[in-house]
Motif scaffolding. Structure first.
Motif, PDB file in Angstrom:
ATOM      1  N   LYS A  73       0.883  -1.166   0.000  1.00 33.12           N
ATOM      2  CA  LYS A  73       0.000   0.000   0.000  1.00 33.12           C
ATOM      3  C   LYS A  73       0.920   1.215   0.000  1.00 33.12           C
ATOM      4  O   LYS A  73       1.908   1.236   0.739  1.00 33.12           O
ATOM      5  CB  LYS A  73      -0.876  -0.016   1.249  1.00 33.12           C
ATOM      6  CG  LYS A  73      -1.849  -1.183   1.228  1.00 33.12           C
ATOM      7  CD  LYS A  73      -2.634  -1.258   2.520  1.00 33.12           C
ATOM      8  CE  LYS A  73      -3.574  -2.448   2.471  1.00 33.12           C
ATOM      9  NZ  LYS A  73      -4.144  -2.768   3.785  1.00 33.12           N
ATOM     10  N   THR A  74       0.589   2.182  -0.816  1.00 33.18           N
ATOM     11  CA  THR A  74       1.592   3.219  -1.079  1.00 33.18           C
ATOM     12  C   THR A  74       1.509   4.416  -0.117  1.00 33.18           C
ATOM     13  O   THR A  74       0.506   4.619   0.562  1.00 33.18           O
ATOM     14  CB  THR A  74       1.494   3.700  -2.539  1.00 33.18           C
ATOM     15  OG1 THR A  74       0.127   3.972  -2.822  1.00 33.18           O
ATOM     16  CG2 THR A  74       2.027   2.654  -3.479  1.00 33.18           C
ATOM     17  N   GLY A  78      -1.104   6.881   2.652  1.00 38.05           N
ATOM     18  CA  GLY A  78      -0.825   6.994   4.081  1.00 38.05           C
ATOM     19  C   GLY A  78      -0.122   5.800   4.703  1.00 38.05           C
ATOM     20  O   GLY A  78      -0.029   5.712   5.921  1.00 38.05           O
ATOM     21  N   TYR A  79       0.392   4.878   3.864  1.00 38.78           N
ATOM     22  CA  TYR A  79       0.985   3.664   4.431  1.00 38.78           C
ATOM     23  C   TYR A  79       2.513   3.708   4.473  1.00 38.78           C
ATOM     24  O   TYR A  79       3.157   4.133   3.507  1.00 38.78           O
ATOM     25  CB  TYR A  79       0.569   2.438   3.620  1.00 38.78           C
ATOM     26  CG  TYR A  79      -0.864   2.051   3.844  1.00 38.78           C
ATOM     27  CD1 TYR A  79      -1.230   1.258   4.935  1.00 38.78           C
ATOM     28  CD2 TYR A  79      -1.852   2.505   2.980  1.00 38.78           C
ATOM     29  CE1 TYR A  79      -2.563   0.920   5.145  1.00 38.78           C
ATOM     30  CE2 TYR A  79      -3.185   2.167   3.181  1.00 38.78           C
ATOM     31  CZ  TYR A  79      -3.531   1.371   4.263  1.00 38.78           C
ATOM     32  OH  TYR A  79      -4.840   1.038   4.469  1.00 38.78           O
ATOM     33  N   THR A  80       3.054   3.251   5.582  1.00 36.69           N
ATOM     34  CA  THR A  80       4.484   2.949   5.662  1.00 36.69           C
ATOM     35  C   THR A  80       4.605   1.614   6.393  1.00 36.69           C
ATOM     36  O   THR A  80       3.675   1.187   7.088  1.00 36.69           O
ATOM     37  CB  THR A  80       5.286   4.031   6.422  1.00 36.69           C
ATOM     38  OG1 THR A  80       4.746   4.158   7.748  1.00 36.69           O
ATOM     39  CG2 THR A  80       5.243   5.382   5.719  1.00 36.69           C
ATOM     40  N   TYR A  81       5.751   0.974   6.224  1.00 37.40           N
ATOM     41  CA  TYR A  81       5.978  -0.347   6.837  1.00 37.40           C
ATOM     42  C   TYR A  81       7.219  -0.265   7.722  1.00 37.40           C
ATOM     43  O   TYR A  81       8.230   0.333   7.320  1.00 37.40           O
ATOM     44  CB  TYR A  81       6.220  -1.394   5.740  1.00 37.40           C
ATOM     45  CG  TYR A  81       5.016  -1.636   4.847  1.00 37.40           C
ATOM     46  CD1 TYR A  81       4.190  -2.729   5.060  1.00 37.40           C
ATOM     47  CD2 TYR A  81       4.721  -0.762   3.798  1.00 37.40           C
ATOM     48  CE1 TYR A  81       3.087  -2.957   4.246  1.00 37.40           C
ATOM     49  CE2 TYR A  81       3.619  -0.982   2.982  1.00 37.40           C
ATOM     50  CZ  TYR A  81       2.809  -2.083   3.205  1.00 37.40           C
ATOM     51  OH  TYR A  81       1.718  -2.300   2.401  1.00 37.40           O
ATOM     52  N   GLY A  93       8.225   3.746   3.234  1.00 35.76           N
ATOM     53  CA  GLY A  93       7.057   3.990   2.391  1.00 35.76           C
ATOM     54  C   GLY A  93       7.418   3.717   0.939  1.00 35.76           C
ATOM     55  O   GLY A  93       8.602   3.769   0.563  1.00 35.76           O
ATOM     56  N   TYR A  94       6.407   3.412   0.143  1.00 40.06           N
ATOM     57  CA  TYR A  94       6.633   3.116  -1.284  1.00 40.06           C
ATOM     58  C   TYR A  94       5.791   4.052  -2.139  1.00 40.06           C
ATOM     59  O   TYR A  94       4.629   4.321  -1.819  1.00 40.06           O
ATOM     60  CB  TYR A  94       6.230   1.664  -1.607  1.00 40.06           C
ATOM     61  CG  TYR A  94       7.039   0.646  -0.831  1.00 40.06           C
ATOM     62  CD1 TYR A  94       8.220   0.132  -1.355  1.00 40.06           C
ATOM     63  CD2 TYR A  94       6.631   0.219   0.436  1.00 40.06           C
ATOM     64  CE1 TYR A  94       8.976  -0.791  -0.629  1.00 40.06           C
ATOM     65  CE2 TYR A  94       7.375  -0.698   1.162  1.00 40.06           C
ATOM     66  CZ  TYR A  94       8.546  -1.199   0.624  1.00 40.06           C
ATOM     67  OH  TYR A  94       9.289  -2.098   1.337  1.00 40.06           O
TER      68      TYR A  94
END
Ligand code: UTP
Length: 262
Positions: A73-74, A78-81, A93-94
């Protein structure tokens, strides 16, 4: 202190095609692990807490390695891993660069991520081995001057001609940057894939025209250099250009046998 880094990894890697056979050059093994993991580690050791990987949809091995997902999820959603590295946790984040329109275009994809602050930029195919992380060395120059910074080393003519020549003025200031110089060389300081992008860099990138179908980060930096808004950092360390067959060969022969594997 700079806390965010953009790592562009969406390039086509045409020079490496005979080695990668279409796979991501940034994930080629160096010292027993992907080249990109060395670069992420450099950022983490320099105190970076958030990394944006600007990538392409077909390089699924990148999010798979760092975040255990093929289709992340980009960041714009709002997504980071989280990613743990050397006992520290960093958020990754991507974002997808939909077309490989050059390193400058890839960096400008991270404008929202930068949120008006200076960010480190680490090219995803330049592995650095140094006592002090190269990104931390650039950060020091940034903190002294609060302008964009370009990481350089004195290099032989053929290397300078294959990247960009950085022409110094007084002290650590830059008067111009010439991408892939063809005329007489006035400086052997080569730009080697490490930068600090000040907020002004994103503005300059927005105003860039394409050259050979691409937008180059160094062109934007050159505009700022002419206004006296770029410094250089002559960093300590060894740079391995894993984006070229010769550089990759050197990286595997020196790093596989020198015990840098962690
Ligand atoms: P390079 O110019 O070395 O990569 O960019 P390239 O375009 O993949 O190389 P060749 O010339 O085709 O062999 C430096 C970094 O910027 C990324 C690359 O993935 C590399 O890590 N990049 C480059 C992008 O993210 N997007 C681009 O459009 C170009």
């Amino acid at each position: 202190m700079i806390k965010k880094a953009i790592i562009p990894v969406a390039g086509r890697g045409t020079r490496m095609l005979r080695v990668t056979n279409g796979k991501s050059k940034e994930m080629l093994p160096v010292g027993g692990r992907p080249a990109l993991s060395w670069i992420v580690e450099e950022a983490v050791l320099a105190g970076i807490e958030e990394i944006l990987l600007v990538t392409s949809r077909d390089k699924k091995e990148i999010p798979l390695y760092f975040s255990n997902v093929e289709d992340p999820k980009t960041y714009d959603r709002g997504y980071t891993y989280p990613y743990d590295c050397r006992g520290k946790r960093v958020q990754i984040g991507y974002l997808y660069q939909e077309r490989a329109l050059g390193s400058g275009n890839a960096v400008s994809c991270g404008e929202e991520f930068a949120a008006g602050e200076a960010v480190a930029v680490l090219f995803g195919d330049d592995v650095m081995v140094s006592d002090v992380p190269v990104t931390a060395q650039l950060n020091e120059v940034y903190l002294r001057n609060r302008v964009a910074v370009v990481g350089v080393q004195t290099m032989p003519e053929e290397v300078v001609r294959s990247c960009a020549s950085v022409i110094p003025s007084d002290g650590e200031w830059v008067s111009a940057i010439v991408e892939k110089p063809t005329g007489e060389l006035t400086s052997h300081l080569a730009s080697l894939g490490r930068f600090v992008a000040s907020p002004e860099v994103f503005v300059a990138l927005r105003e860039q025209e394409t050259r050979n179908g691409e937008i180059w980060l160094t062109d934007a930096l050159n505009i700022l250099a002419k206004k006296g808004k770029v410094c250089y950092c002559n960093f300590e360390g060894i740079r391995y250009d894993v984006g070229s067959p010769d550089g990759y060969q050197r990286a595997i022969s020196e790093l596989n046998s020198h015990g840098y594997d962690s």
